[in-house]
Design a protein around this motif. Sequence first.
Motif, mmCIF file in Angstrom:
data_model
loop_
_atom_site.group_PDB
_atom_site.id
_atom_site.type_symbol
_atom_site.label_atom_id
_atom_site.label_comp_id
_atom_site.label_asym_id
_atom_site.label_seq_id
_atom_site.Cartn_x
_atom_site.Cartn_y
_atom_site.Cartn_z
ATOM 1 N N VAL A 258 1.116 -1.105 0.099
ATOM 2 C CA VAL A 258 -0.149 -0.040 -0.058
ATOM 3 C C VAL A 258 0.978 1.311 0.009
ATOM 4 O O VAL A 258 0.732 2.226 -0.979
ATOM 5 C CB VAL A 258 -0.859 -0.099 1.202
ATOM 6 N N LEU A 259 1.820 1.190 0.878
ATOM 7 C CA LEU A 259 2.751 2.203 0.808
ATOM 8 C C LEU A 259 3.491 2.508 -0.351
ATOM 9 O O LEU A 259 3.831 3.797 -0.651
ATOM 10 C CB LEU A 259 3.731 2.101 2.084
ATOM 11 N N ASP B 75 -5.919 2.105 -2.927
ATOM 12 C CA ASP B 75 -7.491 2.401 -3.044
ATOM 13 C C ASP B 75 -8.441 1.366 -2.537
ATOM 14 O O ASP B 75 -9.120 1.447 -1.796
ATOM 15 C CB ASP B 75 -7.705 2.395 -4.772
ATOM 16 N N GLU B 76 -7.788 -0.055 -2.604
ATOM 17 C CA GLU B 76 -8.688 -1.325 -2.090
ATOM 18 C C GLU B 76 -8.345 -0.926 -0.603
ATOM 19 O O GLU B 76 -9.239 -1.387 0.058
ATOM 20 C CB GLU B 76 -7.742 -2.303 -2.581
ATOM 21 N N GLU B 77 -7.121 -0.795 -0.124
ATOM 22 C CA GLU B 77 -6.924 -0.471 1.285
ATOM 23 C C GLU B 77 -7.883 0.484 1.967
ATOM 24 O O GLU B 77 -8.620 0.228 3.047
ATOM 25 C CB GLU B 77 -5.512 -0.235 1.634
ATOM 26 N N ALA B 78 -8.116 1.625 1.222
ATOM 27 C CA ALA B 78 -8.862 2.606 1.696
ATOM 28 C C ALA B 78 -10.267 2.354 1.640
ATOM 29 O O ALA B 78 -11.165 2.480 2.607
ATOM 30 C CB ALA B 78 -8.580 3.875 1.034
ATOM 31 N N ALA B 79 -10.678 1.509 0.830
ATOM 32 C CA ALA B 79 -12.106 1.039 0.436
ATOM 33 C C ALA B 79 -12.491 0.058 1.510
ATOM 34 O O ALA B 79 -13.374 0.165 2.052
ATOM 35 C CB ALA B 79 -12.155 0.534 -0.996
ATOM 36 N N ASN B 80 -11.517 -0.568 1.812
ATOM 37 C CA ASN B 80 -11.727 -1.630 2.941
ATOM 38 C C ASN B 80 -11.870 -1.053 4.452
ATOM 39 O O ASN B 80 -12.655 -1.412 5.164
ATOM 40 C CB ASN B 80 -10.583 -2.845 2.975
ATOM 41 N N ARG B 81 -10.760 -0.166 4.667
ATOM 42 C CA ARG B 81 -11.097 0.806 5.836
ATOM 43 C C ARG B 81 -12.104 1.485 5.839
ATOM 44 O O ARG B 81 -12.823 1.709 6.897
ATOM 45 C CB ARG B 81 -9.751 1.531 6.206
ATOM 46 N N GLY B 82 -12.687 2.290 4.755
ATOM 47 C CA GLY B 82 -13.969 2.905 4.902
ATOM 48 C C GLY B 82 -13.982 4.394 5.453
ATOM 49 O O GLY B 82 -14.535 5.184 4.991
ATOM 50 N N HIS C 60 -21.773 12.678 0.476
ATOM 51 C CA HIS C 60 -20.435 13.268 1.301
ATOM 52 C C HIS C 60 -19.600 13.638 0.221
ATOM 53 O O HIS C 60 -19.090 12.665 -0.576
ATOM 54 C CB HIS C 60 -20.203 12.056 2.118
ATOM 55 N N PHE C 61 -18.932 14.781 0.440
ATOM 56 C CA PHE C 61 -17.970 15.116 -0.878
ATOM 57 C C PHE C 61 -16.754 15.765 -0.023
ATOM 58 O O PHE C 61 -15.746 15.755 -0.720
ATOM 59 C CB PHE C 61 -18.508 16.184 -1.741
ATOM 60 N N THR C 62 -17.077 16.325 1.182
ATOM 61 C CA THR C 62 -16.191 17.003 1.729
ATOM 62 C C THR C 62 -15.056 16.529 2.732
ATOM 63 O O THR C 62 -14.136 17.431 3.170
ATOM 64 C CB THR C 62 -16.868 18.124 2.699
ATOM 65 N N SER C 63 -14.991 15.405 2.842
ATOM 66 C CA SER C 63 -13.952 14.822 3.653
ATOM 67 C C SER C 63 -13.418 13.668 3.326
ATOM 68 O O SER C 63 -13.036 12.547 3.653
ATOM 69 C CB SER C 63 -14.548 14.655 5.102
ATOM 70 N N PRO C 64 -12.696 13.708 1.817
ATOM 71 C CA PRO C 64 -12.103 12.541 1.176
ATOM 72 C C PRO C 64 -10.950 11.800 2.069
ATOM 73 O O PRO C 64 -10.736 10.801 1.757
ATOM 74 C CB PRO C 64 -11.765 12.880 0.010
ATOM 75 N N ILE C 65 -10.311 12.726 2.687
ATOM 76 C CA ILE C 65 -9.146 12.109 3.392
ATOM 77 C C ILE C 65 -9.493 11.066 4.673
ATOM 78 O O ILE C 65 -8.934 9.966 5.350
ATOM 79 C CB ILE C 65 -8.355 13.280 4.335
ATOM 80 N N ARG C 66 -10.863 11.490 5.076
ATOM 81 C CA ARG C 66 -11.138 10.348 6.108
ATOM 82 C C ARG C 66 -12.533 9.688 5.939
ATOM 83 O O ARG C 66 -12.795 8.784 6.721
ATOM 84 C CB ARG C 66 -11.472 11.215 7.550
ATOM 85 N N ARG C 67 -13.043 9.749 4.703
ATOM 86 C CA ARG C 67 -14.141 8.633 4.364
ATOM 87 C C ARG C 67 -13.997 8.262 3.016
ATOM 88 O O ARG C 67 -13.619 9.329 1.975
ATOM 89 C CB ARG C 67 -15.304 9.862 4.516
ATOM 90 N N TYR C 68 -14.177 7.114 2.762
ATOM 91 C CA TYR C 68 -14.030 6.678 1.481
ATOM 92 C C TYR C 68 -15.326 6.907 0.548
ATOM 93 O O TYR C 68 -14.912 7.312 -0.743
ATOM 94 C CB TYR C 68 -13.804 5.194 1.492
ATOM 95 N N SER C 69 -16.258 7.228 1.227
ATOM 96 C CA SER C 69 -17.523 7.784 0.276
ATOM 97 C C SER C 69 -17.063 8.799 -0.487
ATOM 98 O O SER C 69 -17.285 8.952 -1.523
ATOM 99 C CB SER C 69 -18.664 7.943 1.262
ATOM 100 N N ASP C 70 -16.397 9.825 0.174
ATOM 101 C CA ASP C 70 -16.028 11.070 -0.568
ATOM 102 C C ASP C 70 -15.186 10.923 -1.648
ATOM 103 O O ASP C 70 -15.209 11.578 -2.819
ATOM 104 C CB ASP C 70 -15.460 12.125 0.464
ATOM 105 N N ILE D 160 -7.120 5.901 13.972
ATOM 106 C CA ILE D 160 -6.873 5.041 12.917
ATOM 107 C C ILE D 160 -7.298 5.455 11.544
ATOM 108 O O ILE D 160 -8.217 5.693 11.097
ATOM 109 C CB ILE D 160 -7.689 3.653 13.034
ATOM 110 N N ASP D 161 -6.107 5.760 10.908
ATOM 111 C CA ASP D 161 -6.145 6.365 9.392
ATOM 112 C C ASP D 161 -6.767 5.513 8.568
ATOM 113 O O ASP D 161 -6.505 4.430 8.547
ATOM 114 C CB ASP D 161 -4.855 7.160 9.075
ATOM 115 N N MET D 162 -7.550 6.222 7.706
ATOM 116 C CA MET D 162 -7.993 5.459 6.383
ATOM 117 C C MET D 162 -6.906 5.562 5.242
ATOM 118 O O MET D 162 -6.622 4.446 4.621
ATOM 119 C CB MET D 162 -9.345 6.121 5.824
#
Lengths: 312, 982
Positions: free
Chosen positions: B452-453, B526-533, B782-792, B543-545
């Motif tokens: 991922v890194l 992307d997959e990791e972020a989608a999994n963390r959500g 949800h559009f405004t917090s892409p750093i902490r939400r995968y939906s965004d 716990i960061d996304m």
Amino acid sequence: MAPVLISALEADYILKGIDDNLRADGRGRLDYREVILETGLITQAHGSARCRLGEGTDVLVGVKVDIGTVDIDGTEEEVATVKAKRGRVVCNVECSPIASQQFAGRGADDINNELTQMMSRVLNGPQGGLNLEKLCIIPGKACWIVYIDALVLDYAGNIVDTMFMTTRAALFNTQVPKAIIHDLGDGEVEFDLSEDVEEWERIEGWEHVPISVTLNKIGSRHIVDATPLEELTTEAKLHVMVNRNGKICGIQKSGSGSIEHSLLNEMVQTGRSLGQNLIISLDKMLLQEEYDINEKRMRNKPVEKLGFFAAT
Amino acid sequence: MLQSKSFLKRTKKGNAIKVVQEHYLRDDIWCSVECCKLCLQTGPVLSTSAMLTAQIPRPHYIVPDTNVFMNQIDIIEHPALHDVIIMQTVYEEIRHLSLPIYNRLRALINDQKKRFYVFSNEHHRETYIQRLKDESPNDRNDRAIRSAVKWYSTHLKKITNKENHIEVVLLTDDVGNRTKAQEEGLSAFSVREYVEGMTDTPELVDILGNSSNVEGDKKVPYEEHLTTSQITNGIKNGTLHQGTLNISMHNYLEGSILSNVNGADTQIMILGRPCLNRAIQGDVVAVQLLPKSEWLRTPTAVVVEEEEEANVNADLKEDGEPKEQNDELESEVIESSQPTGKIVGIIKRNWRPYCGFISKKSVKSSATSTFSENVLVVPMDRRIPYIYIRTRQAQNLMGQRILVSIDAWPKNSTYPQGHYVRALGAAGDKSTETEVLLLEHDVPFQEFASQVLNGLPVEGEAWRVTEEHLSGRADLRHLNICSIDPPGCTDIDDALHVRPLPNGNYEVGVHIADVTHFVKPFTSLDEEAANRGTTVYLVNKRIDMLPELLGSNLCSLRCNVDRLAFSCIWELTSDAEIVNVNFTKSVISSKASLTYEEAQILIDDTRKQDDLTKGIRILNQLAKKLHKKRIDRGAITLASPEVRFQLDFDSQDPVDVEMKELRETNALVEEFMLLANVSVAEKIYSKFPASSLLRRHPPPTSTKLKELSNAIKPLNFSIEFETSRALAESLDRAVLSDDPYFNKLLRILTTRCMMQAVYFCSGTLQFQDFRHYGLAAGIYTHFTSPIRRYSDVIVHRLLDAAINPDKNYGQELVDINKMQKLSDVLNHRHRMAQLASRSSVELHTNIFFKGKIEHNEGYVTRVLKNGFIVLVPKYGIEGIVYSSSASSTTKSQTTPLVVYNSHNNSLESVTPSGTVSIKLFDKVIVQITVDEDLVDGMRQKMKMELVSPFIPGLSVSDNTLRKKEIRIEDEGGNGKRMRIDD
């Protein structure tokens, strides 16, 4: 079938030979040509066999079983008592145009129909030998339908006999998947198929499937296993279906000539004894073949098939 | 060499098809042993320094059978096991049997340290075998494994000499396979035999799966489950109902499912152990309704049943089961009869590893004993039944949190049987407890994998915006953009700007971190972020996304550096009406990163007249107008009793609790974020009507609000809930002049009646169901917090595709099924993240109250039959006060201290000085302590006891407090004096 001409001299030669019990290829009147038979060469089918008679006639039969609904045509009573508890056999015979000039174009339609109907009549009745009740999965609902497809690849006389022999072998070779019936309670039943292809059942009653012995009346005598030229000289043909117990399972006459009563009797008797012997040696061969394959598998040896290259 | 493999398949129509596949055998499959000179392999996996155990002192490779992976995967995962050969036969069997185990196995194979090698024995000319007549597929596979082991054993003899000879060992728990292997001259062991031989790692024996070693007590025999086909048929013809089992938080013997009965969604109750029939929280079950005559069982009946059970289990209870059931509450009286059913089958198990602790009372061994014994593990999740495990380290594990897995629940065993997985650490320790709560809430909290890194920009922290990035982006670096966030915020998602336009209107921009520039679809990142959500915020931890480099640096819109952004720019009139809206990717340079407080000071400080400050003031004015409009539309102001901990800098222990403070500037940012979300939702929906990821908030169900409305009737208030606007207005009306907290309390309780807002895919619902009830918006996302939400992140991709007609976008953006599946995952993660942070707060509250005894004012938020729930505003905590003492719940009481009055939903008690009644919204004083003795001191729990009003025998009569006067600060100002008597 388009009429094929044969010269009078040729016909006379054949006739005389038969009178002397010596045919053009050296056989006697009641001798069959050499039979090459192999089963299981179409892996995609549930059962298959190929038979080559002498240097010519070549028939490939594939058997496929599929799940279908029981036959519900007919009177209510008939359906309820008989048809609802039965599986079905569907036959189809096709003569490949590459086999003979006669089968080219529309020429094969008539003969295809004739052969299909003959096979269907013999196998679908009680004389057909197959235990159709055993092919029923859920009475009134689901059953196995056995599709028998015969393909005539090459022609050198006597298609009918070859076809029946091959069909019998293919049915012996057929592996019907095991249906597992679940009782859901309230009289409802559902079934599943065992995914495992090795868990199969043989079609019950295959050993009672008859074969045909075709007797050709030439002059006042009759011969079996006629070559194309002999077939041209034939006045009348009699197909006698016999099972392993020597029981007559069907008789069909074809050709334009007539058969006298006494000769008819004689022909049927000949057909019966010849057919029974043929079945016995055929079965011996089939069982031997299966045994050999299992032996080879057990020792982890490759099983090689003759395939389509088999010839005398 | 060609072989053919065939299998049967049934089509949808019900036809049976024989599928034949060609299967080629090869002679170039290598053994992958390091020292092999015969095989032409590159990069061998198996090392010559193979396994060595006390029992088999020669180096050897292990070949585990399928059953070993299926039952003992935890053993295989243990670092002590390495150099393992996995036969392809086994590998494929596992893939068919269990996907989770298959995935775990894949992870092991990828782990280079473990040295796991998959040997393609099915394609190897010398190891392939054909199935024999009358041989079952299982026997065939066993033989295939043996054949491959045999090949390895002869092959290894060829390539190694006597001194460094390596063996192969077959591990199987199948006795038949083992004997056959031994007959063939192969060395074969059961897992137990093998592990017991590994004397260096004795804990392995505990990890052994618990399959059949507990003698079930036959006293609670469960009913046999129905077969799969019976269940399918039952559900098809409506005699059975399918649903996910949800166990009550208050009573683990009371479950329910939501299912469709006769066309209406109905909650079916399932009461008592026999009816629950071995189902566990989260399992998908098949339920049969009981006859109507049995429906009328009130909650009292549950308790009675439990008593019976207590008798049945008397012996077990005495020495085994902690008497914890006493704690259980009768839930509220169910007025109408509730459909009740019993579980007849389990469609899908949803077992996961559970955190728990060993019940002290179930440990019989002495401190020095190393015999293995059966002990009961009490899971942290109260909805999960106790679990039997077999361990020889019971003494060591006492006082620790441990992770256990359930193996099976045979029908003659009261509790499921499981096995020990690993110890997490001492109970009560903050890091252990944090790990427990993360595990319990299924939060992926491992470090980011190197894969991922690797997806991060190679420049690392030195990454800069270059000319290249400017193409296709608006250059907004000259604008006075600033961000306003809570103090200490490092992941700055959003920034704002405003500037007056010549026509008197304003240009307002919301700039959101352009995460999708760094997180491209189908990358591991992307997959990791989608999994963390989502990013999970705990009291002491985040716990960061996304990896920190992105979240706190490259994406974060920090001040005075160029950053990539996704901007949403409106032209607003001075009345905050939208004239038009424009979306663009941009490059910005924030001029200031402000905290809410700093921004507030800027607004209030009239001396400041710079452009930035003026801008914030304009934004503030506009935000107020936007807010008013939203309220007019019927948005509801909700409330939560949230608190904030002040942590000690070094120990990270909480030293004080404070209410979260809300400033004008919080609302400022919020209003513009809402505006941006709505505008974006409209935009993406116009382009992707079927596959937009939106967020909706369904209206609340009326029953719960009705109850609340009835409760405040005596106060001459009511709650209208036909529309959100009516609700908002009725909430505004309900103000008690002498108790300002009352309104907030009412809002808190109203919030609890609300449904959860959820993500969904626009193609799955009708447009009228898109509404966001709480925000009174017709469409929302949800559009405004892409750093902490995968939906965004997804919404960013959708918006990008929506504004660039020529942009190529992936099919995943238009796949309705995938989008819906994704939103289900995100909803789950979101919910779990909320619960995890709540648990974290609870954990810290407990730490805070440790050793303290506090008296505090609270409000009754719920009256139950044998107790009531109190909310203490100062700490935002809620607890149960039991009206009957713990010992009296199981025995029949002769003179109940407190009687439940169902007529007005209150608890009444006759005291010498008159009747005292406790009803909803009453102000009470409670004593708060942390009860550490509960369940062996392993499960800490906030305990609340009534102080005032005084009820003899119920209220606490602590000596230290005797006759001590306590002044209660009443916000009303008329400080009441209360006396604590005994």
